[in-house]
Design a protein around this motif. Structure first.
Motif, mmCIF file in Angstrom:
data_model
loop_
_atom_site.group_PDB
_atom_site.id
_atom_site.type_symbol
_atom_site.label_atom_id
_atom_site.label_comp_id
_atom_site.label_asym_id
_atom_site.label_seq_id
_atom_site.Cartn_x
_atom_site.Cartn_y
_atom_site.Cartn_z
ATOM 1 N N CYS A 162 0.985 -1.063 0.426
ATOM 2 C CA CYS A 162 0.122 0.179 0.042
ATOM 3 C C CYS A 162 1.395 1.078 0.124
ATOM 4 C CB CYS A 162 -0.712 0.267 1.504
ATOM 5 S SG CYS A 162 -2.132 -1.468 1.003
ATOM 6 N N ILE A 163 0.413 2.472 -0.941
ATOM 7 C CA ILE A 163 0.793 3.249 -1.122
ATOM 8 C C ILE A 163 0.515 3.959 -0.171
ATOM 9 C CG2 ILE A 163 2.482 5.174 -2.538
ATOM 10 C CD1 ILE A 163 4.039 2.269 -2.330
ATOM 11 N N LEU A 164 0.961 5.477 0.474
ATOM 12 C CA LEU A 164 0.304 6.780 1.039
ATOM 13 C C LEU A 164 1.320 7.661 0.925
ATOM 14 C CD1 LEU A 164 -1.741 7.803 2.826
ATOM 15 C CD2 LEU A 164 0.585 7.135 4.840
ATOM 16 N N ILE B 92 8.867 1.975 -7.557
ATOM 17 C CA ILE B 92 8.289 2.427 -8.446
ATOM 18 C C ILE B 92 7.187 1.402 -9.153
ATOM 19 C CG2 ILE B 92 10.758 3.645 -9.032
ATOM 20 C CD1 ILE B 92 10.691 1.474 -11.092
ATOM 21 N N GLY B 93 6.659 2.493 -9.891
ATOM 22 C CA GLY B 93 5.242 1.458 -10.351
ATOM 23 C C GLY B 93 3.865 2.244 -11.201
ATOM 24 N N ASP B 94 3.540 1.503 -11.253
ATOM 25 C CA ASP B 94 2.123 2.511 -11.522
ATOM 26 C C ASP B 94 1.240 2.608 -10.494
ATOM 27 O OD1 ASP B 94 0.748 3.334 -13.858
ATOM 28 O OD2 ASP B 94 -1.635 1.621 -12.969
ATOM 29 N N THR B 95 1.409 1.404 -9.141
ATOM 30 C CA THR B 95 0.683 1.928 -8.023
ATOM 31 C C THR B 95 1.138 3.277 -7.301
ATOM 32 O OG1 THR B 95 0.974 -0.935 -8.040
ATOM 33 C CG2 THR B 95 0.345 0.371 -5.901
ATOM 34 N N GLY C 150 -1.312 -2.105 -4.681
ATOM 35 C CA GLY C 150 -0.543 -3.239 -5.273
ATOM 36 C C GLY C 150 0.875 -3.144 -6.225
ATOM 37 N N ASP C 151 0.890 -3.677 -7.164
ATOM 38 C CA ASP C 151 2.351 -3.822 -6.988
ATOM 39 C C ASP C 151 3.439 -3.281 -7.475
ATOM 40 O OD1 ASP C 151 1.932 -7.136 -6.783
ATOM 41 O OD2 ASP C 151 1.083 -7.074 -8.810
ATOM 42 N N VAL C 152 4.158 -3.187 -7.032
ATOM 43 C CA VAL C 152 5.822 -2.428 -7.083
ATOM 44 C C VAL C 152 7.065 -2.966 -7.339
ATOM 45 C CG1 VAL C 152 4.312 -0.369 -5.862
ATOM 46 C CG2 VAL C 152 6.377 -1.536 -4.678
ATOM 47 N N ALA C 153 7.935 -2.020 -7.761
ATOM 48 C CA ALA C 153 9.192 -2.719 -7.912
ATOM 49 C C ALA C 153 10.225 -2.072 -6.776
ATOM 50 C CB ALA C 153 9.835 -2.449 -9.154
ATOM 51 N N MET C 154 10.352 -2.423 -5.884
ATOM 52 C CA MET C 154 11.267 -2.483 -4.784
ATOM 53 C C MET C 154 13.071 -2.583 -5.188
ATOM 54 S SD MET C 154 9.305 -2.209 -1.316
ATOM 55 C CE MET C 154 9.873 -1.374 -1.299
ATOM 56 N N GLY C 155 14.174 -1.045 -4.842
ATOM 57 C CA GLY C 155 15.185 -1.191 -4.804
ATOM 58 C C GLY C 155 16.216 -0.067 -5.403
ATOM 59 N N THR C 156 17.111 -0.274 -5.580
ATOM 60 C CA THR C 156 18.235 0.805 -5.556
ATOM 61 C C THR C 156 18.809 1.628 -7.010
ATOM 62 O OG1 THR C 156 20.017 -0.290 -4.206
ATOM 63 C CG2 THR C 156 20.783 2.034 -5.130
ATOM 64 N N LEU C 157 18.072 3.393 -6.665
ATOM 65 C CA LEU C 157 18.153 3.884 -7.896
ATOM 66 C C LEU C 157 18.818 4.790 -8.096
ATOM 67 C CD1 LEU C 157 14.479 4.502 -9.013
ATOM 68 C CD2 LEU C 157 15.564 2.937 -9.817
ATOM 69 N N GLY C 158 20.227 5.103 -9.491
ATOM 70 C CA GLY C 158 21.070 5.959 -9.064
ATOM 71 C C GLY C 158 22.088 5.385 -9.393
ATOM 72 N N CYS C 159 23.092 6.045 -9.069
ATOM 73 C CA CYS C 159 24.973 6.151 -9.776
ATOM 74 C C CYS C 159 25.598 5.954 -8.828
ATOM 75 C CB CYS C 159 25.043 6.611 -11.035
ATOM 76 S SG CYS C 159 24.975 8.711 -10.736
#
Length: 229
Positions: free
Chosen positions: A54-56, A168-171, A150-159
């Motif tokens: 759940c995203i708030l 991130i994701g549509d949720t 809904g479904d999300v992808a969780m992980g590291t973003l960046g450089c």
């Protein structure tokens, strides 16, 4: 001692936990948990995982006008107090803050009770998190909130110079859009989330009619707004 978090590993050492407590509040809960995995931490942080969550999203209504009306130091203290109250409520309902969005935040709830927990949390945030601050003759605008499941992808973003662990994701996108549709002291939720609620919590949300100015959200998607007590 076994990690209390959802990753359930045995920490390689206690260096981070023992000596870096001052730094812990700068990190999200998943990152704090993963760092104690020692040599595995880097691999775990860089390995995306899919999750049903759940995203708030929350933000202060009328914040632009507020920022023009009061001193910047007063504005900062006001937002800091508001954010602090929200974090305590979110953690009370077993959620955690993913990131801050200026005058608001994004939080994540996981686990079997996440739907009820997220909605109870949001209802409390919009009614209790705002400090009693006034500017001129006008009270500080209230908080609005949006929730989606809904479904999300969780992980590291960046450089190499800057990274963040996030979802991130549509949720996430839908939760943000629902927040934009919320009025002050409103919690707006999706039909999918409402369908996962217990009857007691679901009754606290009423359907939003398609003729009520839904210009900023797809009018064919049913949404629900918290009932005013």
């Amino acid at each position: 001692m076994e990690s209390p978090g959802r990753y359930r590993y045995w920490p390689a050492n206690t260096l981070y936990a023992a000596s870096q407590d001052w730094f812990s509040p700068y990190l999200s809960r998943p990152v704090r948990e993963l760092l104690d995995a020692g040599p595995q931490a880097q691999w775990l942080l860089r390995s995306p995982r899919n999750a049903d969550v759940c995203i708030l999203f929350t933000d202060i209504r009328g914040f632009t006008d507020l920022s023009r009306a009061i001193r910047s130091d007063t504005l900062f203290r006001t937002v800091d107090a508001c954010i602090g109250r929200q974090i305590r409520i979110i953690e009370h309902y077993d959620g955690y803050v993913d990131n801050f969005t200026g005058d608001g935040l994004m939080a994540i709830f996981e686990g079997p009770q996440m739907a009820d927990n997220a909605c109870r949390c949001a209802l409390e945030v919009v009614t209790r998190a705002l400090p009693a601050v006034r500017y001129g003759e006008t009270a500080l605008a209230p908080i609005g909130a949006g929730l989606h499941r809904g479904d999300v992808a969780m992980g590291t973003l960046g450089c190499e110079s800057r990274r963040t662990y996030t979802a991130i994701g549509d949720t996430v996108n839908w939760a943000a859009r629902l927040t934009g549709f919320a009025r002050g002291q409103d919690v707006v939720i999706s039909e999918r989330l409402r369908g996962a609620l217990t009857a007691e919590i679901a009754e606290r949300f009423a359907p939003v009619q398609t003729d009520q100015g839904r210009a900023d959200i797809d009018a064919v998607v049913p949404v629900y707004r918290s009932r005013r007590s």
